[in-house]
Enzyme design. Structure first.
Site, PDB file in Angstrom:
ATOM      1  N   ARG A  74      -5.731  44.610 -23.222  1.00  0.00           N
ATOM      2  CA  ARG A  74      -6.698  43.225 -24.182  1.00  0.00           C
ATOM      3  C   ARG A  74      -5.700  42.617 -24.646  1.00  0.00           C
ATOM      4  NH1 ARG A  74      -7.865  43.401 -30.657  1.00  0.00           N
ATOM      5  NH2 ARG A  74      -8.998  41.965 -30.788  1.00  0.00           N
ATOM      6  N   GLU A 163     -12.002  40.304 -35.729  1.00  0.00           N
ATOM      7  CA  GLU A 163     -11.056  40.764 -37.486  1.00  0.00           C
ATOM      8  C   GLU A 163     -11.173  39.326 -37.838  1.00  0.00           C
ATOM      9  OE1 GLU A 163      -7.354  42.948 -38.576  1.00  0.00           O
ATOM     10  OE2 GLU A 163      -7.818  44.723 -36.823  1.00  0.00           O
ATOM     11  N   TYR A 283      -7.083  51.430 -39.213  1.00  0.00           N
ATOM     12  CA  TYR A 283      -5.735  51.829 -39.438  1.00  0.00           C
ATOM     13  C   TYR A 283      -5.826  53.054 -40.676  1.00  0.00           C
ATOM     14  CZ  TYR A 283      -3.935  48.420 -36.246  1.00  0.00           C
ATOM     15  OH  TYR A 283      -4.163  47.866 -34.501  1.00  0.00           O
ATOM     16  N   GLU A 340      -8.152  48.311 -31.063  1.00  0.00           N
ATOM     17  CA  GLU A 340      -7.147  48.516 -31.663  1.00  0.00           C
ATOM     18  C   GLU A 340      -6.932  49.748 -32.496  1.00  0.00           C
ATOM     19  OE1 GLU A 340      -5.423  45.570 -34.516  1.00  0.00           O
ATOM     20  OE2 GLU A 340      -6.656  43.686 -33.161  1.00  0.00           O
TER      21      GLU A 340
HETATM   22  C1  BGC Z   1      -4.621  42.794 -35.918  1.00  0.00           C
HETATM   23  C2  BGC Z   1      -3.210  42.624 -35.614  1.00  0.00           C
HETATM   24  C3  BGC Z   1      -2.219  43.565 -36.134  1.00  0.00           C
HETATM   25  C4  BGC Z   1      -2.331  45.061 -36.637  1.00  0.00           C
HETATM   26  C5  BGC Z   1      -1.406  45.708 -37.880  1.00  0.00           C
HETATM   27  C6  BGC Z   1      -4.648  43.898 -37.315  1.00  0.00           C
HETATM   28  O1  BGC Z   1      -4.823  43.221 -37.805  1.00  0.00           O
HETATM   29  O2  BGC Z   1      -5.534  42.459 -35.021  1.00  0.00           O
HETATM   30  O3  BGC Z   1      -2.717  41.900 -34.912  1.00  0.00           O
HETATM   31  O4  BGC Z   1      -0.581  43.424 -35.636  1.00  0.00           O
HETATM   32  O5  BGC Z   1      -4.129  45.111 -37.290  1.00  0.00           O
HETATM   33  O6  BGC Z   1      -1.441  45.240 -38.862  1.00  0.00           O
END
Ligand code: BGC
Length: 438
Positions: A74, A163, A283, A340
């Site tokens: 990606r 995002e 995350y 991600e």
């Molecule tokens: C984003 C990435 C970023 C990652 C870590 C995501 O919000 O799409 O570009 O590097 O988080 O912060």
């Protein structure tokens, strides 16, 4: 391993974070060039001018991916390379780069997954108002059309936006990311205009026979600090998790959008055009309290009872599982891709020349297990992309955080696969073996 047949393992990056070559082959300036070159905006004045020099070193990076055995890469297509001023004719040399990259990936059997907007808006469009302007949505659809015209025969997956909530919140409301505006709640039109751009782009991409099309959202489970803070958590949930998903999957906005004059009645049908998948970036969860002052309906407070990553983000794989369950119960979901997931740590090269990032291995392992539990419960997840292949430009934090499976020495551009690279390679190989024997 409880994963569906054909499950895709991948790695992800984004143009401004890895490419460098900021002034090459006719590329125009983006909002991130302007922002990062403005003193005080990015830690230690770092910019994406050179980054990981992926623009020139992509063959080496594709070889690293082939070594990992990933099914898919990606990456994002920089709009200012394709249309340096954000509108008008194609800059062929800009598209040539992605052409080479896509062919290089296919030669290794790696499926290209292209994101069209990972935050690098052409500066001239920002000068005309950026995502506050409805016209930007139409410009984005035009750019999407041009990219697909050249690449749709070979790009397997298209992600319109990455995002959009971060662009609205960090970029236009709080001003900590490009373009650095501080409009607070007045930034809401940027939500609608990005989503309208998504809907128009879906149409444009389909007209060029693009295959699988979707968008990627950032999700963060909202935790109320105390039962009394539940309204604050609900408000955060509406802004962070529902604002960019309800209109796409349910055809309506959550109540926070109110009776917005910039939303025209016909727009929701455009935004709600069927998509082939939803991209999920995860995350960390967020803890909320009732605000003491200020215009927002919530305050964010630290989560302290969990171990944290190098950026202080709490590591809570269970929250990932609960997020997947919530999405599944809220919507009639299209297939999901985890576009991600990952973590940053200081990651130094040791005296033996190796990077021992066992904490990253633990993080990935626990999150992949949570995802696997979700698939065993029947949630349709088709792929997982680790963020990121390489250490790269982490936005306002510059090059300090390291998210890569591969360490990058920014002085020499030397790539050193970390321990997690070997671990991910072995995981991919073992799930394939397992699939073969069943
Ligand atoms: C984003 C990435 C970023 C990652 C870590 C995501 O919000 O799409 O570009 O590097 O988080 O912060």
């Amino acid at each position: 391993m409880g994963l569906p047949e054909g499950f895709r393992w991948g790695v992800a990056t984004a143009a401004y974070q890895v490419e460098g070559a900021a002034d090459e082959d006719g590329r125009g300036p983006s909002t991130w060039d302007t922002f990062s070159r403005t003193p005080g905006r990015v830690r230690d004045g770092h910019t994406g001018d050179v980054a990981c020099d992926h623009y020139h070193r992509w063959p080496e990076d594709v070889a690293l991916m082939a070594g990992l055995g990933v099914d898919s890469y990606r990456f994002s297509i920089a709009w200012p390379r394709v249309q340096p001023s954000g509108s008008g004719p194609v800059n062929t040399r800009g598209l040539d780069f992605y052409d080479r990259l896509v062919d290089g990936l296919l030669a290794e059997g790696i499926a290209p997954a292209a994101t069209l907007y990972h935050w690098d808006l052409p500066q001239p469009l920002e000068d005309a108002g950026g995502w506050m302007e409805r016209d930007t949505a139409y410009r984005f659809a035009e750019f999407s059309y041009l990219a697909a015209e050249r690449l749709a025969d070979r790009v397997e997956m298209w992600i319109t936006l990455n995002e959009p909530v971060v662009v609205m919140a960090y970029g236009y409301a709080f001003g900590v990311y490009a373009p650095g505006r501080t409009l607070m709640l007045d930034a809401l039109p940027t939500a609608h205009h990005q989503l309208l751009g998504h809907g128009l782009a879906v149409h444009a991409l389909r007209s060029r026979n693009a295959r699988t099309i979707g968008l990627t959202n950032h999700y963060s489970p909202a935790w109320a600090a105390t039962p009394g803070d539940q309204p604050a958590a609900d408000a955060f949930d509406a802004f962070m998790n529902r604002l960019f998903t309800d209109p796409v999957l349910l055809g309506r906005y959550p109540a926070i959008m109110g009776d917005a004059p910039f939303v025209r009645p016909e727009d929701l049908a455009v935004i709600g055009a069927p998509i082939d998948f939803l991209g999920v970036n995860y995350y960390q969860p967020t803890r909320l309290t009732t605000p003491s002052e200020g215009p927002l309906p919530f305050d964010i407070t630290d989560i302290t009872e969990y171990p944290t990553t190098g950026m202080g983000w709490p590591i809570v794989p269970d929250a990932f599982l609960s997020l997947l369950r919530t999405l599944d119960s809220r919507y009639d979901l299209p297939p999901l891709y985890i576009t991600e997931n990952g973590c940053s740590f200081p990651d130094e090269i040791g005296p033996d020349g190796a990077v021992d990032d066992s904490s990253r291995i633990d993080f990935l392992d626990a999150h992949i297990k949570a995802m696997r539990t979700a698939t065993e419960e029947g949630i349709d997840i088709r792929g997982y992309y680790a963020w990121s292949l390489l250490d790269n430009f982490e936005w306002a934090e510059g090059y300090h955080p390291r998210f890569g499976l591969v360490h990058v020495d920014y002085e020499t551009q030397k790539r050193t696969p970390k321990k997690s690279y070997t671990w991910y390679r072995d995981l991919i190989a073992s799930t394939r073996e397992h699939a073969k024997s069943h």
